[in-house]
Scaffold this active site. Structure first.
Site, mmCIF file in Angstrom:
data_model
loop_
_atom_site.group_PDB
_atom_site.id
_atom_site.type_symbol
_atom_site.label_atom_id
_atom_site.label_comp_id
_atom_site.label_asym_id
_atom_site.label_seq_id
_atom_site.Cartn_x
_atom_site.Cartn_y
_atom_site.Cartn_z
ATOM 1 N N SER A 1 0.836 -1.193 0.000
ATOM 2 C CA SER A 1 0.000 0.000 0.000
ATOM 3 C C SER A 1 0.877 1.253 0.000
ATOM 4 C CB SER A 1 -0.961 -0.045 1.190
ATOM 5 O OG SER A 1 -1.960 0.944 1.075
ATOM 6 N N ASP B 1 -9.957 -3.966 -5.408
ATOM 7 C CA ASP B 1 -9.205 -2.889 -4.771
ATOM 8 C C ASP B 1 -9.350 -1.632 -5.620
ATOM 9 O OD1 ASP B 1 -7.356 -1.188 -3.599
ATOM 10 O OD2 ASP B 1 -5.626 -2.482 -3.923
ATOM 11 N N HIS C 1 -7.948 -4.923 -1.059
ATOM 12 C CA HIS C 1 -6.782 -4.169 -0.612
ATOM 13 C C HIS C 1 -6.391 -4.623 0.798
ATOM 14 C CE1 HIS C 1 -4.063 -0.710 -0.805
ATOM 15 N NE2 HIS C 1 -4.274 -0.594 0.490
#
Length: 310
Positions: free
Chosen positions: A153, A251, A281
């Site tokens: 991320s 995501d 995600h």
């Protein structure tokens, strides 16, 4: 493919976010409360706390040695958390799995967080630790082959930015970049990528939450037009390290990660894009206990070790 049923069960139990602005201290405390006890963590040969002295100050790191050996490849890991969450503890299990499956010594970086620390504090810490790892290779037992970087991320943002920064500085020792569902474009216009609309709601990370979650970083001076903030905005990707870009089907950030991987390929970089069906995600951090979603650690091992053998 629909969301994995085990993920779906958990998503269905999540409460609505509280009204009002985000509270970093409360959210960090909530994360800390979910950290596994030391006795319940994946055992490795050694796990050590250390402090890296850099031009910007001291940076805490945690060093994971998978097995006893004469030498190791090195993997420097940057945790996610929208630049204001995450810690050495919240992502300890990710670092352990990376070490175990790859056989590399993993150095996890406790970089400075927003909003307490303005841009580019966190990025500077990550880059400085990579340089330190190369300089201290002998004491770390580095075999002189792989010096990889990885992040999930926002940690993937840092990994991509560190790779670019190192290239521009003429520091060519980084051999691999591994980006787990990276955040590569901090311009959150919902029309920029189809996945921002396709996966806007119901999958954990929601498109409407991207701006507020990243606001602490952006308000600290990080300009979304800066390629060190939004790596996908870098014009020339030639010469960057080989890349493994892992994305999740459900995501909002899926398409920017895959576009970046494709642009790397077009620039002549050896890049692999791997989309995980049924995933959302954060799946490597949150759902690696599901066998299908532990597989990225094996994929990383194959990526690192195949290239090290060349």
């Amino acid at each position: 493919m629909t969301i994995h049923p085990e993920i779906g069960k958990i998503l269905a139990t999540l409460p609505a976010p509280p009204p009002g602005p985000l509270n970093p201290a409360a959210m960090r405390a909530g994360e800390a409360a979910q950290v596994a006890l030391p006795a319940d963590r994946l055992p490795l040969h050694a796990v050590e706390e250390a402090t890296v002295v850099t031009p910007h100050g001291e940076v805490p790191v945690r060093i994971y040695t998978p097995v006893e050996a004469d030498a190791y490849g090195l993997l420097v890991y940057f945790h996610g958390g929208a630049f204001f969450l995450g810690s050495l503890d919240t992502h300890d299990h990710v670092a352990r799995a990376l070490a175990k499956e790859s056989g590399h010594k993993v150095i996890s970086v406790g970089y400075r967080l927003a909003p307490e620390h303005a841009f580019p504090a966190g990025l500077d810490d990550c880059y400085a630790v990579v340089r330190w790892a190369a300089e201290q290779g002998e004491s770390l037992g580095w075999d002189g082959k792989n010096l990889a970087i990885a992040g999930d991320s926002s940690g993937g943002t840092f990994a991509a930015a560190v790779a670019a920064k190192a290239h521009d500085d003429g520091f060519e020792k980084i051999t691999h970049q591994i980006l787990f569902y990276p955040s590569l474009d901090l311009d959150f216009d919902v029309d920029r990528y189809a996945s921002l609309r396709e996966n806007a709601e119901g999958y954990g990370l929601e498109t409407a939450g991207l701006a507020p979650f990243n606001s602490f970083y952006l308000d600290s001076g990080a300009d979304p037009a800066d390629p060190l903030v939004s790596p996908i905005k870098r014009g020339d990707l030639t010469g960057l390290p080989p890349a493994l870009v892992i994305t999740a089907e459900h995501d909002p950030l899926r398409d920017e990660g895959e576009l970046y991987g494709q642009r790397l390929k077009e620039a002549g970089v050896d890049a692999r894009i791997s989309r995980y069906s049924g995933a959302n995600h954060g799946f490597v951090q949150n759902f690696s206990w599901i066998p299908d979603f532990y597989r990225p650690f094996h994929e990383v091992a194959g990526f690192l070790n195949a290239r090290a053998a060349k």
